[in-house]
Enzyme design. Structure first.
Site, short mmCIF file in Angstrom:
data_model
loop_
_atom_site.label_atom_id
_atom_site.label_comp_id
_atom_site.label_asym_id
_atom_site.label_seq_id
_atom_site.Cartn_x
_atom_site.Cartn_y
_atom_site.Cartn_z
N HIS A 49 0.82 5.25 1.38
CA HIS A 49 0.10 6.11 2.31
C HIS A 49 0.80 7.47 2.38
CE1 HIS A 49 -2.52 7.19 5.57
NE2 HIS A 49 -1.47 7.61 6.26
N ASN A 104 0.84 -1.20 0.00
CA ASN A 104 0.00 0.00 0.00
C ASN A 104 0.88 1.25 0.00
OD1 ASN A 104 -2.42 1.55 0.23
ND2 ASN A 104 -2.08 1.74 2.44
N ASP A 142 -2.79 0.90 7.98
CA ASP A 142 -1.47 1.52 7.72
C ASP A 142 -0.44 1.16 8.79
OD1 ASP A 142 -2.61 2.84 5.45
OD2 ASP A 142 -3.41 4.38 6.77
N SER A 166 4.78 7.00 2.36
CA SER A 166 5.32 5.69 2.78
C SER A 166 4.72 4.60 1.91
CB SER A 166 4.96 5.40 4.23
OG SER A 166 5.48 6.39 5.09
C1 GRF Z 1 -3.02 8.71 -2.39
O1 GRF Z 1 -2.68 9.86 -1.68
C2 GRF Z 1 -2.55 7.47 -1.65
O2 GRF Z 1 -1.37 7.66 -0.94
C3 GRF Z 1 -3.70 7.21 -0.70
O3 GRF Z 1 -4.85 7.53 -1.43
C4 GRF Z 1 -4.54 8.50 -2.43
C5 GRF Z 1 -5.01 7.95 -3.73
O4 GRF Z 1 -4.91 8.89 -4.77
N1 GRF Z 1 -3.66 5.86 -0.19
P1 GRF Z 1 -5.18 8.43 -6.28
O5 GRF Z 1 -6.57 7.76 -6.29
O6 GRF Z 1 -4.10 7.46 -6.67
O7 GRF Z 1 -5.16 9.68 -7.10
#
Ligand code: GRF
Length: 173
Positions: free
Chosen positions: A96, A94, A132, A123
């Site tokens: 984050h 994932n 997370d 991260s």
């Molecule tokens: C990103 O900021 C990611 O880190 C978080 O959700 C957001 C997704 O953005 N988990 P996108 O849909 O890829 O534009």
């Protein structure tokens, strides 16, 4: 070559960045839990197959049908059950938008910005059954300038995400 499934629930900009990075793998399918997610429009434009799923049983079927090796979460707003996670130990990743373990969960960028943090990060981590909480694989940060609005910071973070996620995945592959 490894088969990847990318999971997204909304905008899908990280999904698109991963596809455009031409990684040494097959991005076999986008798995989405929202039928109106913009990520689906991106999948159509990019010529990537997509599946809208309602539950983990359906996800398992897609993973099986496409022979998926690695599950890559990119803005997937649903928590997997511990049973699901334990089937794919170290095979779910994932991204984050924080320097973990800080700001786990929702609205991480906004909370860091409102807290006055001068350094905000991204991260990439393995997924365990918490939110997370899994082992961090990579973390990089961006500087917040005095004149930055929340929107400016969000743009910087997303730019960093779009560069970091492909780079780290390439290493994992
Ligand atoms: C990103 O900021 C990611 O880190 C978080 O959700 C957001 C997704 O953005 N988990 P996108 O849909 O890829 O534009």
């Amino acid at each position: 070559m490894k088969n990847l499934a990318i999971f997204a629930s909304g905008n899908g900009s990280n999904f698109e960045a991963l596809v455009r990075a031409n990684l040494d793998c097959n991005i076999a399918v986008l798995i989405c839990n929202k039928s109106d997610a913009y990520a689906i429009t991106r999948a159509k434009n990019l010529g990537i197959e997509y599946k809208v799923v309602k539950d983990e049983e359906q996800i398992l079927k897609v993973i099986n049908d496409y022979n998926i090796d690695l599950l890559v979460l990119a803005g997937y707003m649903k928590i997997f059950s511990s049973d699901f996670v334990s089937r794919f130990e170290n095979r779910i990743i994932n991204i984050h938008p924080s320097i973990l373990p800080n700001y786990r969960g929702l609205d991480a960028i906004k909370r860091a910005y409102e807290n006055g943090d001068k350094e905000i990060g991204v991260s990439i981590h393995y997924v365990d059954s918490g939110v997370d909480t899994g082992e961090v694989i990579a973390c990089e940060s961006i500087q917040v300038d005095l004149s930055d609005t929340l929107e400016d910071v969000e743009k910087k973070v997303h730019k960093k995400e779009h560069e970091l996620y492909p780079r780290v995945l390439e290493e994992i592959l």
